[in-house]
Design a protein around this motif. Structure first.
Motif, PDB file in Angstrom:
ATOM      1  N   ARG A 267       0.821  -1.201   0.000  1.00 45.39           N
ATOM      2  CA  ARG A 267       0.000   0.000   0.000  1.00 45.39           C
ATOM      3  C   ARG A 267       0.856   1.252   0.000  1.00 45.39           C
ATOM      4  O   ARG A 267       2.011   1.237   0.406  1.00 45.39           O
ATOM      5  N   THR A 268       0.267   2.324  -0.452  1.00 47.19           N
ATOM      6  CA  THR A 268       0.926   3.621  -0.421  1.00 47.19           C
ATOM      7  C   THR A 268       0.402   4.395   0.782  1.00 47.19           C
ATOM      8  O   THR A 268      -0.437   3.905   1.535  1.00 47.19           O
ATOM      9  N   GLN A 269       0.892   5.593   0.923  1.00 46.24           N
ATOM     10  CA  GLN A 269       0.458   6.456   2.025  1.00 46.24           C
ATOM     11  C   GLN A 269      -1.048   6.696   1.929  1.00 46.24           C
ATOM     12  O   GLN A 269      -1.591   6.854   0.842  1.00 46.24           O
ATOM     13  N   ALA A 270      -1.721   6.708   3.075  1.00 44.78           N
ATOM     14  CA  ALA A 270      -3.164   6.967   3.112  1.00 44.78           C
ATOM     15  C   ALA A 270      -3.400   8.462   3.274  1.00 44.78           C
ATOM     16  O   ALA A 270      -2.744   9.113   4.073  1.00 44.78           O
ATOM     17  N   PHE A 271      -4.310   8.994   2.488  1.00 44.62           N
ATOM     18  CA  PHE A 271      -4.646  10.409   2.546  1.00 44.62           C
ATOM     19  C   PHE A 271      -6.137  10.576   2.806  1.00 44.62           C
ATOM     20  O   PHE A 271      -6.947   9.851   2.236  1.00 44.62           O
ATOM     21  N   PRO A 272      -6.506  11.573   3.610  1.00 41.37           N
ATOM     22  CA  PRO A 272      -7.928  11.901   3.716  1.00 41.37           C
ATOM     23  C   PRO A 272      -8.389  12.516   2.393  1.00 41.37           C
ATOM     24  O   PRO A 272      -7.594  13.123   1.681  1.00 41.37           O
ATOM     25  N   ILE A 273      -9.644  12.329   2.059  1.00 40.88           N
ATOM     26  CA  ILE A 273     -10.176  12.841   0.806  1.00 40.88           C
ATOM     27  C   ILE A 273     -11.565  13.418   1.049  1.00 40.88           C
ATOM     28  O   ILE A 273     -12.324  12.897   1.865  1.00 40.88           O
ATOM     29  N   VAL A 274     -11.878  14.489   0.361  1.00 43.39           N
ATOM     30  CA  VAL A 274     -13.191  15.110   0.469  1.00 43.39           C
ATOM     31  C   VAL A 274     -13.566  15.669  -0.903  1.00 43.39           C
ATOM     32  O   VAL A 274     -12.701  16.082  -1.671  1.00 43.39           O
ATOM     33  N   ARG A 275     -14.849  15.605  -1.214  1.00 45.82           N
ATOM     34  CA  ARG A 275     -15.344  16.185  -2.465  1.00 45.82           C
ATOM     35  C   ARG A 275     -15.582  17.666  -2.239  1.00 45.82           C
ATOM     36  O   ARG A 275     -16.067  18.077  -1.193  1.00 45.82           O
ATOM     37  N   GLY A 276     -15.225  18.479  -3.207  1.00 49.75           N
ATOM     38  CA  GLY A 276     -15.427  19.915  -3.073  1.00 49.75           C
ATOM     39  C   GLY A 276     -15.361  20.600  -4.422  1.00 49.75           C
ATOM     40  O   GLY A 276     -15.212  19.973  -5.466  1.00 49.75           O
TER      41      GLY A 276
ATOM     42  N   GLY B 189      -3.478  26.073   1.238  1.00 51.94           N
ATOM     43  CA  GLY B 189      -2.888  25.751  -0.052  1.00 51.94           C
ATOM     44  C   GLY B 189      -3.634  24.645  -0.769  1.00 51.94           C
ATOM     45  O   GLY B 189      -4.317  23.837  -0.157  1.00 51.94           O
ATOM     46  N   VAL B 190      -3.516  24.635  -2.074  1.00 54.93           N
ATOM     47  CA  VAL B 190      -4.085  23.594  -2.915  1.00 54.93           C
ATOM     48  C   VAL B 190      -3.025  23.204  -3.909  1.00 54.93           C
ATOM     49  O   VAL B 190      -2.388  24.052  -4.531  1.00 54.93           O
ATOM     50  N   SER B 191      -2.793  21.921  -4.071  1.00 55.51           N
ATOM     51  CA  SER B 191      -1.877  21.475  -5.109  1.00 55.51           C
ATOM     52  C   SER B 191      -2.679  20.898  -6.262  1.00 55.51           C
ATOM     53  O   SER B 191      -3.788  20.412  -6.071  1.00 55.51           O
ATOM     54  N   VAL B 192      -2.121  20.979  -7.429  1.00 53.34           N
ATOM     55  CA  VAL B 192      -2.804  20.511  -8.627  1.00 53.34           C
ATOM     56  C   VAL B 192      -1.918  19.507  -9.334  1.00 53.34           C
ATOM     57  O   VAL B 192      -0.749  19.791  -9.606  1.00 53.34           O
ATOM     58  N   ALA B 193      -2.439  18.330  -9.604  1.00 53.39           N
ATOM     59  CA  ALA B 193      -1.694  17.317 -10.341  1.00 53.39           C
ATOM     60  C   ALA B 193      -1.832  17.580 -11.825  1.00 53.39           C
ATOM     61  O   ALA B 193      -2.928  17.841 -12.316  1.00 53.39           O
ATOM     62  N   ILE B 194      -0.712  17.532 -12.531  1.00 49.18           N
ATOM     63  CA  ILE B 194      -0.770  17.742 -13.988  1.00 49.18           C
ATOM     64  C   ILE B 194      -0.212  16.537 -14.688  1.00 49.18           C
ATOM     65  O   ILE B 194       0.426  15.711 -14.133  1.00 49.18           O
TER      66      ILE B 194
ATOM     67  N   THR C 180     -10.636  20.199 -19.878  1.00 51.59           N
ATOM     68  CA  THR C 180     -10.918  19.965 -18.471  1.00 51.59           C
ATOM     69  C   THR C 180     -12.056  20.858 -18.006  1.00 51.59           C
ATOM     70  O   THR C 180     -12.183  21.985 -18.447  1.00 51.59           O
ATOM     71  N   ASP C 181     -12.877  20.299 -17.143  1.00 53.41           N
ATOM     72  CA  ASP C 181     -13.946  21.093 -16.547  1.00 53.41           C
ATOM     73  C   ASP C 181     -13.802  21.097 -15.025  1.00 53.41           C
ATOM     74  O   ASP C 181     -14.754  21.272 -14.299  1.00 53.41           O
ATOM     75  N   ALA C 182     -12.564  20.921 -14.534  1.00 47.92           N
ATOM     76  CA  ALA C 182     -12.301  20.792 -13.102  1.00 47.92           C
ATOM     77  C   ALA C 182     -12.744  22.010 -12.306  1.00 47.92           C
ATOM     78  O   ALA C 182     -13.061  21.893 -11.130  1.00 47.92           O
ATOM     79  N   LEU C 183     -12.770  23.177 -12.918  1.00 49.11           N
ATOM     80  CA  LEU C 183     -13.160  24.383 -12.185  1.00 49.11           C
ATOM     81  C   LEU C 183     -14.663  24.618 -12.206  1.00 49.11           C
ATOM     82  O   LEU C 183     -15.146  25.554 -11.569  1.00 49.11           O
ATOM     83  N   SER C 184     -15.401  23.802 -12.902  1.00 45.99           N
ATOM     84  CA  SER C 184     -16.848  23.998 -12.959  1.00 45.99           C
ATOM     85  C   SER C 184     -17.621  22.787 -12.438  1.00 45.99           C
ATOM     86  O   SER C 184     -18.806  22.655 -12.692  1.00 45.99           O
ATOM     87  N   ARG C 185     -16.942  21.912 -11.694  1.00 45.15           N
ATOM     88  CA  ARG C 185     -17.593  20.725 -11.136  1.00 45.15           C
ATOM     89  C   ARG C 185     -16.936  20.376  -9.808  1.00 45.15           C
ATOM     90  O   ARG C 185     -15.918  20.950  -9.436  1.00 45.15           O
ATOM     91  N   GLU C 186     -17.493  19.404  -9.105  1.00 45.58           N
ATOM     92  CA  GLU C 186     -16.870  18.920  -7.882  1.00 45.58           C
ATOM     93  C   GLU C 186     -15.635  18.096  -8.230  1.00 45.58           C
ATOM     94  O   GLU C 186     -15.620  17.371  -9.224  1.00 45.58           O
ATOM     95  N   ILE C 187     -14.599  18.231  -7.401  1.00 46.74           N
ATOM     96  CA  ILE C 187     -13.377  17.462  -7.581  1.00 46.74           C
ATOM     97  C   ILE C 187     -12.962  16.873  -6.233  1.00 46.74           C
ATOM     98  O   ILE C 187     -13.502  17.254  -5.196  1.00 46.74           O
ATOM     99  N   ASN C 188     -12.039  15.941  -6.243  1.00 46.96           N
ATOM    100  CA  ASN C 188     -11.556  15.314  -5.013  1.00 46.96           C
ATOM    101  C   ASN C 188     -10.361  16.086  -4.478  1.00 46.96           C
ATOM    102  O   ASN C 188      -9.427  16.372  -5.220  1.00 46.96           O
TER     103      ASN C 188
END
Length: 118
Positions: free
Chosen positions: A53-62, A113-118, A82-90
């Motif tokens: 397993r990898t590291q466990a992270f908490p996750i929330v929809r927002g 802070g918010v990080s963004v995966a590219i 991408t429509d990431a800014l106009s819908r819910e994301i994890n």
């Protein structure tokens, strides 16, 4: 006949998709684990020697509503695929930057802070 065609297309799509994944890509995810269940859950996974397993992270929809004080929809451009800014994301979070992540712009912060995966 239709069922046979659907089965063949499904198998072909899954095969093509699996070939695009890295060799060590996760293949199982656990969701809706309450914070009070987390330690017991991870102990159970770790006790099973066949599971890596990898590291466990908490996750929330927002939804991102503002970025640096500007409405997020001002940045939204669905023409780029991408429509990431106009819908819910994890969203996930952590106290430290994982060793396998790299900050490309800005600086790692533990506050607001918010990080963004590219």
């Amino acid at each position: 006949m239709l069922l046979s065609i659907i089965w063949l297309v499904r198998s072909d799509l899954l095969s093509d998709w699996q070939q695009t994944l890295p060799e060590n890509a996760p293949n199982a995810f656990a969701l809706n684990i309450a914070s009070w269940q987390n330690d017991d859950y991870l102990a159970t996974i770790d006790a099973n020697n066949t599971v890596e397993r990898t590291q466990a992270f908490p996750i929330v929809r927002g939804r991102l509503t503002t970025i640096n004080g500007v409405e997020a929809n001002e940045y939204s451009d669905t023409s780029e695929g991408t429509d990431a800014l106009s819908r819910e994301i994890n969203f996930t979070w952590g106290d430290a930057l994982p060793v396998y992540n790299e900050v490309l712009e800005g600086a790692w912060t533990q506050e607001k802070g918010v990080s963004v995966a590219i």
